[in-house]
Design a protein around this motif. Sequence first.
Motif, PDB file in Angstrom:
ATOM      1  N   ALA A 192      51.138  24.549  65.483  1.00 30.58           N
ATOM      2  CA  ALA A 192      49.902  23.921  65.956  1.00 30.58           C
ATOM      3  C   ALA A 192      49.204  23.173  64.818  1.00 30.58           C
ATOM      4  O   ALA A 192      48.704  22.062  64.985  1.00 30.58           O
ATOM      5  CB  ALA A 192      48.969  24.963  66.552  1.00 30.58           C
ATOM      6  N   ALA A 193      49.193  23.806  63.633  1.00 33.00           N
ATOM      7  CA  ALA A 193      48.560  23.155  62.487  1.00 33.00           C
ATOM      8  C   ALA A 193      49.309  21.888  62.093  1.00 33.00           C
ATOM      9  O   ALA A 193      48.706  20.848  61.783  1.00 33.00           O
ATOM     10  CB  ALA A 193      48.495  24.127  61.312  1.00 33.00           C
ATOM     11  N   THR A 244      39.835  16.449  70.659  1.00 27.75           N
ATOM     12  CA  THR A 244      40.561  17.607  70.089  1.00 27.75           C
ATOM     13  C   THR A 244      40.195  18.909  70.802  1.00 27.75           C
ATOM     14  O   THR A 244      40.454  19.989  70.279  1.00 27.75           O
ATOM     15  CB  THR A 244      40.228  17.750  68.587  1.00 27.75           C
ATOM     16  OG1 THR A 244      38.816  17.991  68.431  1.00 27.75           O
ATOM     17  CG2 THR A 244      40.614  16.496  67.814  1.00 27.75           C
ATOM     18  N   THR A 245      39.607  18.804  71.996  1.00 24.83           N
ATOM     19  CA  THR A 245      39.127  20.004  72.682  1.00 24.83           C
ATOM     20  C   THR A 245      40.262  20.984  72.974  1.00 24.83           C
ATOM     21  O   THR A 245      40.170  22.183  72.648  1.00 24.83           O
ATOM     22  CB  THR A 245      38.430  19.623  74.002  1.00 24.83           C
ATOM     23  OG1 THR A 245      37.404  18.668  73.723  1.00 24.83           O
ATOM     24  CG2 THR A 245      37.816  20.851  74.660  1.00 24.83           C
ATOM     25  N   GLU A 246      41.349  20.495  73.574  1.00 20.70           N
ATOM     26  CA  GLU A 246      42.457  21.385  73.909  1.00 20.70           C
ATOM     27  C   GLU A 246      43.086  21.981  72.657  1.00 20.70           C
ATOM     28  O   GLU A 246      43.434  23.164  72.618  1.00 20.70           O
ATOM     29  CB  GLU A 246      43.511  20.616  74.718  1.00 20.70           C
ATOM     30  CG  GLU A 246      43.074  20.228  76.114  1.00 20.70           C
ATOM     31  CD  GLU A 246      42.820  21.446  76.988  1.00 20.70           C
ATOM     32  OE1 GLU A 246      43.531  22.461  76.803  1.00 20.70           O
ATOM     33  OE2 GLU A 246      41.920  21.397  77.831  1.00 20.70           O
ATOM     34  N   ASN A 269      43.929  26.508  68.991  1.00 21.77           N
ATOM     35  CA  ASN A 269      43.789  27.113  67.666  1.00 21.77           C
ATOM     36  C   ASN A 269      42.930  28.372  67.719  1.00 21.77           C
ATOM     37  O   ASN A 269      43.198  29.359  67.023  1.00 21.77           O
ATOM     38  CB  ASN A 269      43.191  26.111  66.680  1.00 21.77           C
ATOM     39  CG  ASN A 269      44.206  25.075  66.230  1.00 21.77           C
ATOM     40  OD1 ASN A 269      45.399  25.334  66.245  1.00 21.77           O
ATOM     41  ND2 ASN A 269      43.733  23.901  65.853  1.00 21.77           N
ATOM     42  N   LEU A 270      41.877  28.329  68.537  1.00 20.10           N
ATOM     43  CA  LEU A 270      41.028  29.508  68.683  1.00 20.10           C
ATOM     44  C   LEU A 270      41.802  30.655  69.315  1.00 20.10           C
ATOM     45  O   LEU A 270      41.648  31.814  68.911  1.00 20.10           O
ATOM     46  CB  LEU A 270      39.798  29.178  69.533  1.00 20.10           C
ATOM     47  CG  LEU A 270      38.747  28.279  68.879  1.00 20.10           C
ATOM     48  CD1 LEU A 270      37.646  27.939  69.880  1.00 20.10           C
ATOM     49  CD2 LEU A 270      38.147  28.954  67.649  1.00 20.10           C
ATOM     50  N   ARG A 271      42.662  30.331  70.280  1.00 21.84           N
ATOM     51  CA  ARG A 271      43.474  31.373  70.906  1.00 21.84           C
ATOM     52  C   ARG A 271      44.448  31.977  69.908  1.00 21.84           C
ATOM     53  O   ARG A 271      44.606  33.201  69.811  1.00 21.84           O
ATOM     54  CB  ARG A 271      44.252  30.800  72.096  1.00 21.84           C
ATOM     55  CG  ARG A 271      44.971  31.867  72.931  1.00 21.84           C
ATOM     56  CD  ARG A 271      45.967  31.253  73.878  1.00 21.84           C
ATOM     57  NE  ARG A 271      47.188  30.879  73.180  1.00 21.84           N
ATOM     58  CZ  ARG A 271      48.228  30.277  73.769  1.00 21.84           C
ATOM     59  NH1 ARG A 271      48.176  29.978  75.054  1.00 21.84           N
ATOM     60  NH2 ARG A 271      49.298  29.963  73.069  1.00 21.84           N
ATOM     61  N   TYR A 307      42.574  34.084  67.490  1.00 15.36           N
ATOM     62  CA  TYR A 307      42.209  35.368  68.082  1.00 15.36           C
ATOM     63  C   TYR A 307      43.404  36.313  68.085  1.00 15.36           C
ATOM     64  O   TYR A 307      43.284  37.484  67.705  1.00 15.36           O
ATOM     65  CB  TYR A 307      41.686  35.161  69.502  1.00 15.36           C
ATOM     66  CG  TYR A 307      41.265  36.452  70.182  1.00 15.36           C
ATOM     67  CD1 TYR A 307      39.977  36.938  70.034  1.00 15.36           C
ATOM     68  CD2 TYR A 307      42.178  37.191  70.944  1.00 15.36           C
ATOM     69  CE1 TYR A 307      39.591  38.130  70.636  1.00 15.36           C
ATOM     70  CE2 TYR A 307      41.804  38.382  71.547  1.00 15.36           C
ATOM     71  CZ  TYR A 307      40.506  38.841  71.394  1.00 15.36           C
ATOM     72  OH  TYR A 307      40.143  40.019  71.976  1.00 15.36           O
ATOM     73  N   GLU A 308      44.577  35.798  68.506  1.00 14.33           N
ATOM     74  CA  GLU A 308      45.763  36.649  68.562  1.00 14.33           C
ATOM     75  C   GLU A 308      46.174  37.121  67.172  1.00 14.33           C
ATOM     76  O   GLU A 308      46.700  38.229  67.008  1.00 14.33           O
ATOM     77  CB  GLU A 308      46.914  35.896  69.223  1.00 14.33           C
ATOM     78  CG  GLU A 308      46.678  35.631  70.715  1.00 14.33           C
ATOM     79  CD  GLU A 308      47.787  34.807  71.335  1.00 14.33           C
ATOM     80  OE1 GLU A 308      48.653  34.327  70.568  1.00 14.33           O
ATOM     81  OE2 GLU A 308      47.784  34.622  72.566  1.00 14.33           O
ATOM     82  N   ALA A 309      45.931  36.278  66.151  1.00 17.68           N
ATOM     83  CA  ALA A 309      46.314  36.647  64.789  1.00 17.68           C
ATOM     84  C   ALA A 309      45.345  37.636  64.162  1.00 17.68           C
ATOM     85  O   ALA A 309      45.687  38.290  63.178  1.00 17.68           O
ATOM     86  CB  ALA A 309      46.401  35.398  63.914  1.00 17.68           C
ATOM     87  N   THR A 310      44.146  37.752  64.698  1.00 16.46           N
ATOM     88  CA  THR A 310      43.128  38.598  64.074  1.00 16.46           C
ATOM     89  C   THR A 310      42.674  39.754  64.964  1.00 16.46           C
ATOM     90  O   THR A 310      41.729  40.452  64.597  1.00 16.46           O
ATOM     91  CB  THR A 310      41.890  37.759  63.695  1.00 16.46           C
ATOM     92  OG1 THR A 310      41.380  37.102  64.865  1.00 16.46           O
ATOM     93  CG2 THR A 310      42.242  36.713  62.646  1.00 16.46           C
ATOM     94  N   HIS A 311      43.331  39.962  66.096  1.00 10.44           N
ATOM     95  CA  HIS A 311      42.942  41.054  66.983  1.00 10.44           C
ATOM     96  C   HIS A 311      44.172  41.863  67.388  1.00 10.44           C
ATOM     97  O   HIS A 311      45.278  41.329  67.526  1.00 10.44           O
ATOM     98  CB  HIS A 311      42.217  40.526  68.231  1.00 10.44           C
ATOM     99  CG  HIS A 311      40.817  40.076  67.961  1.00 10.44           C
ATOM    100  ND1 HIS A 311      40.542  38.899  67.296  1.00 10.44           N
ATOM    101  CD2 HIS A 311      39.612  40.651  68.232  1.00 10.44           C
ATOM    102  CE1 HIS A 311      39.223  38.762  67.187  1.00 10.44           C
ATOM    103  NE2 HIS A 311      38.651  39.804  67.740  1.00 10.44           N
ATOM    104  N   ASP A 312      43.954  43.134  67.576  1.00  8.71           N
ATOM    105  CA  ASP A 312      45.010  44.063  67.958  1.00  8.71           C
ATOM    106  C   ASP A 312      45.409  43.818  69.407  1.00  8.71           C
ATOM    107  O   ASP A 312      44.554  43.781  70.300  1.00  8.71           O
ATOM    108  CB  ASP A 312      44.511  45.500  67.766  1.00  8.71           C
ATOM    109  CG  ASP A 312      45.526  46.520  68.214  1.00  8.71           C
ATOM    110  OD1 ASP A 312      46.683  46.406  67.794  1.00  8.71           O
ATOM    111  OD2 ASP A 312      45.156  47.423  68.992  1.00  8.71           O
TER     112      ASP A 312
END
Length: 711
Positions: A115-116, A265-267, A272-274, A277-282
Motif C-alpha cells: 500500500a505504501a 486519497t480517501t480510499e 492505510n488506517l485499516r 489498525y490491524e498492525a497495532t491491535h490484537d
Amino acid sequence: MTGEPDGPEDRLRRFATIWSRAVFPVTSTSLTRPELEQQLLPLARRLSDALKARSFDAAVGQAVGAALVAAHCTDPEALSRSLDCVDAYLVLYCGEDGPQEALRTRSARLQHAMAAGFAGALRERTLAEQEAISQAALNARSTVAEALHASEARFRAVFEGAAIGIGIADLEGNILQVNGALLRMFGGSEQGVRGRKVPEWTHPEDAPQVWRLYEELVRGEREHYHVEKAFYRPDGTALWTNLTVSLLRDADGRPQYQLALMEDTTERRLLNLRLRYEATHDALTGLPNRTLFFERLEKAVSAGNDQRFGLCYLDLDGFKTINDSLGHAAGDRLLVEVADRLQSCATAPGEMVARLGGDEFVALTTGPDTEREVDALADRIMNALVTPVRIDGRELTVRGSIGIVEGPAGERGPAEVLRSADITMYRAKSAGGNRFELADPEADARAITRHGLTTALPAALDRGEFFIEYQPLVHLGDGSVHGAEALVRWLHPQHGVLGPDRFIPLAEHTGLIVPLGRWVLEQSVRQARQWQERHADSGPLRINVNLSPCQLTHPGLVQDTVDILEREGLDAEALCLEVTESALIGADDDLLKPLRRLAEMGVDIALDDFGTGYSNLANLRRLPVSILKLDRSFTQGMQQFPADPVDLKIVEGIVSLAHSLDLAVTVEGVETGAQAEQLRILGCDTAQGWYYARPGPPERLHELALVDATG
C-alpha cells in the motif's frame, strides 16, 4: 477434474492467475487478461520469496506496489483487490509448510508495504501530471496574443480531460473554474462548489501550516505548496486529498490566479488506517498489541513537566491448564472475556490496556498522581477477575498475578520499565499468585543477575570457569582425615567466585546440572585416585560427591558413574554419593533403583541434610543408604559448654537409631572443639566443619593427611 497444484511453481502461477482475474476488470490497460497475468507473475514470485525470507524486507512490498502503478493498475479498487488477494491466497499457495501464524503476520506486513509503495508511486505520477498541467496553464497565460486562442484550447483540453481535480480561483479566493474530476470528488453541482470562497474550505484536521502557506501564496511570497488536506463534502463525509496549489502570474509577473490540483486519497487513507489498525491491535481481543503499547509507553516514560507513569503487568495464573484441559478455543474465549473486563477497568484519560501475547496483559496510566492511581487500577483489575467466567456450561475461576512499576518520566526507557514489571509479576506469581507486587530495584537487580548467570552457565562449563574445593572429613575417634567432600565453585568473570547456592538451582532449572554434575564427579574421582597414589601407606581417602534430584532421574547416572570409576581406576568403595533427604521423601522404587545398583557395586550412599525433611525414620530401612549426614541445625547448641540438653538427646537418639540400622553418622558444621568432643562422646563417626578446615584446594587435604601420617 483438476486438483491442487503440485509444485511450488504451479502454486505460484495459480496465485498469479487469481490475482490477474481480480484486478483485470478495474485496470486501464490494452493488455489481455493472460498478458496481465504474465506481468503479475514476477511480482507474485517476489512476494513469495519475501514471505519465506529469513528477515522481513519492506522494500520488496513497496516495489510490488509501485509496479502495480507502472502496470496501469492505478485505480484504488485495483490496490484494494490486490491486497485482498494477497491476504487470502499468498500464504495458502506460497507458504508451503511454514509456521502459519508467522507467515500471516509477514503477509500483513507485506500488504502494508505494498500500500505504501502504491501510494508513493501514484503520488509521483500525479505530481508529474500536475507539473505538466501547471506548465500548460502558465504557457496558456503567457503566450503571445496571436497564439492565445490555440494555447487556451490546449489548456482547456488538459483541464477537462485530467483525472485529477483542478480548480482556478482569484487572489480573493473566489472560485472561477472547476473541472469535472473535482466536481465528482465533491459529489455536488458546479454552482455548489463555486459558491464558496477558498478560505471557507476549512476542516478540523487541517495542519497548522495549511492556511499560513495559503496566505503566503496569495501575497506572492511563494510560488506553490503541497499538503495533505481534508474537505467536507455536501453530505458531511470527509474527502481527503493530496493538494498542490500554484500561483499564476500575468505577463508582467504580477500574481493573478491560484491553481489548485487535487488527488482523491480517501480510499487509500482508509486502507492505510485499516492496515495500521490491524498492525497495532490484537486480532483475538481487539486490544492494542505490543507494537502500539510500546509506542504509548515510550511517550509516557519520556514525557516531561513532572509527569509520572504507572504500569500493571498481568499474567493469568494456571491458564495453560485451561488450554490443555478444555482446548484452545475455550482458552481464546476466556482471553476475550478477560480483555473486556480489563478494558472496563481503564477508562480514565491517560489509561490504556493492551495484550502483549498469550495470557499477558498490561495496563498503563499516566499523569501527575500515578502513585495512587496505579494502585487503584491494580485493585480494579483484581476485582474484575473475581467473578468466574462461564464457558461451555463450566464456571472457570480466573486468577492473575500483577507486577506494578511506577515512577517519574525521563528516568528509564520502555524496555527497562517492562522488564522490571515482568520480573515483579513473576515475584507475585512465586509468592502464590492472585496478588500484585510493587517493583523493588534490589529484587530486580537480583533477578537480572540470576538471569545473566543462567544464560552464562553453558558457556562457563565450556570455558572451564568451574573448579572444585575440598573440605576434609575427619574421623572423630582418632582425628584422622577420612576423606573429603567435593564442593564445586564458579569463577565468574564479573562476579568473582560464586558458591553452589548461587548457581546450582539455576543449573537444575536449565538441565545443565547433568553435564555439570558429570564433570564434578569425573574431576573428584580423578583427584581421589591421585590422593590414593600419594598416600598408599595411610589407607584410601574417600571422596564425597553431591547428587541433585535431577541427576537421580537421569537415565545415564549409573553408567556414567561406572565409566568414570573404570576410566580413572578408582574402586567403588572409595566413592560416596550424597543425596539430600528432601529428594528421597516419598521416593518410589523406580527412583531408588539406580541408587540400589550403585550401592550393590560398593558405592556408599549418604543421606544429606538429615533432619530437615519430614521423612519417617522407619523408612530408612528401605533406602539404600549407608551414611546419615546430620544437619548442622542439630549441633549448633553444642558450640558452648554446657551443651543444650535437648539437642544432646536428639542427636543421641539419631546416632543410636542409625547404628542400630548399621548406618554411619557424619556431622556437618562443626566449628568448635567443644562440639567435636561432645559429638565424639555421643558416638558420631565422622565430622566436617571450619573447626578442622575450610573448603580449599586439593593440596590442603594432602597437607592434612601428611600431618596425620607423621603423627
